[in-house]
Design an enzyme around this catalytic site. Sequence first.
Site, mmCIF file in Angstrom:
data_model
loop_
_atom_site.group_PDB
_atom_site.id
_atom_site.type_symbol
_atom_site.label_atom_id
_atom_site.label_comp_id
_atom_site.label_asym_id
_atom_site.label_seq_id
_atom_site.Cartn_x
_atom_site.Cartn_y
_atom_site.Cartn_z
ATOM 1 C CG ASN A 197 50.239 -54.512 2.997
ATOM 2 O OD1 ASN A 197 51.192 -55.251 3.225
ATOM 3 N ND2 ASN A 197 49.068 -54.973 2.587
ATOM 4 C CE LYS A 205 49.238 -55.242 -0.956
ATOM 5 N NZ LYS A 205 48.157 -55.219 -1.916
ATOM 6 C CG HIS A 243 45.555 -57.412 3.050
ATOM 7 N ND1 HIS A 243 45.451 -57.965 1.798
ATOM 8 C CD2 HIS A 243 45.799 -56.096 2.882
ATOM 9 C CE1 HIS A 243 45.638 -56.998 0.905
ATOM 10 N NE2 HIS A 243 45.848 -55.856 1.539
ATOM 11 C CD GLU A 262 46.993 -58.551 -1.624
ATOM 12 O OE1 GLU A 262 47.994 -58.536 -0.890
ATOM 13 O OE2 GLU A 262 46.723 -57.637 -2.432
ATOM 14 C CD GLU A 287 43.400 -52.486 2.415
ATOM 15 O OE1 GLU A 287 44.243 -51.660 2.093
ATOM 16 O OE2 GLU A 287 43.632 -53.701 2.486
ATOM 17 N N GLY A 327 45.214 -52.796 -5.803
ATOM 18 C CA GLY A 327 46.176 -53.115 -6.860
ATOM 19 C C GLY A 327 45.626 -52.998 -8.266
ATOM 20 C CB SER A 387 44.199 -47.943 -6.372
ATOM 21 O OG SER A 387 44.267 -49.256 -6.897
HETATM 22 P P1 PGA Z 1 47.262 -51.025 -3.211
HETATM 23 O O1 PGA Z 1 47.132 -52.069 -2.004
HETATM 24 O O2 PGA Z 1 47.548 -49.677 -2.621
HETATM 25 O O3 PGA Z 1 48.404 -51.538 -4.041
HETATM 26 O O4 PGA Z 1 45.947 -51.050 -3.953
HETATM 27 C C1 PGA Z 1 46.454 -51.733 -0.816
HETATM 28 C C2 PGA Z 1 46.482 -52.887 0.149
HETATM 29 O O5 PGA Z 1 46.395 -54.036 -0.291
HETATM 30 O O6 PGA Z 1 46.586 -52.688 1.382
#
Ligand code: PGA
Length: 252
Positions: free
Chosen positions: A9, A11, A95, A97, A167, A173, A213
Amino acid sequence: MRKPVIAGNWKMYKTIEETVGFIQKLRPMADNAIHCEVVVAPPFTALRAAAEAARGSAVKVAAQNCHWDKEGAHTGDISTGMLRDAGCTHVIIGHSERRHDCGETDEQVNKKVKAALAAGLTPIVCVGEMLDEREKGETEKVLERQFMTGLAGLTAVDFSRIIIAYEPVWAIGTGRTATPEMAAEAHGFLRRLARQQFGESEAGGIRILYGGSVKPDNVGGLMAQEEIDGALVGGASLKVDSFTALVNYPRG
Ligand code: PGA
């Protein structure tokens, strides 16, 4: 029996040129990785170029969001038909976010999942609890609400076409991964919900990815869990080397 999926992903990262360069390098590795499916989710602006760069290879292209209407007065939104037109096969929906930045609700997730299925896209539906919810012991309650509302009204056939991504929001992140055991516990809970709602064979077939992560040095432990069918990766998917290491996760 469940073919793992390693999905990146991206982003709000990468230009069109960076996207094409990445996919050109990824193609041969993805073609060799017959043990898993490889998906990348570039930003909207690069989807068409990504799909063209990936054509004829094992790399699949996902969008990071969609609208549920076929078309209409929705400034700034993109329909599932437009994503198909751009060459996408998958779309990430719900997601965290988007839930937090844009106030996306479980009801909207549900409409998007149905629209994606109707357009022939594979939805990658994200669920996961926030830190305070986990600390209050509400993880299963949150997952159940997101699952039941987000996937309401799907038939067993619909359900067999989706991918779920667990997630935990506190792991995204932050460098703080759920332990493989914690992730497996949540995945097991989601699979039990799947069994109740859609039946034994759908529950056995649904792919549940872990996200939060995931890095080359922890992917092996996560993937060793029977319940974990792949990874949805943000940060570590942005460099070809680390994404390739994730695709080639250690296999026992
Ligand atoms: P990350 O993000 O691997 O940077 O923690 C995962 C995601 O948001 O799908």
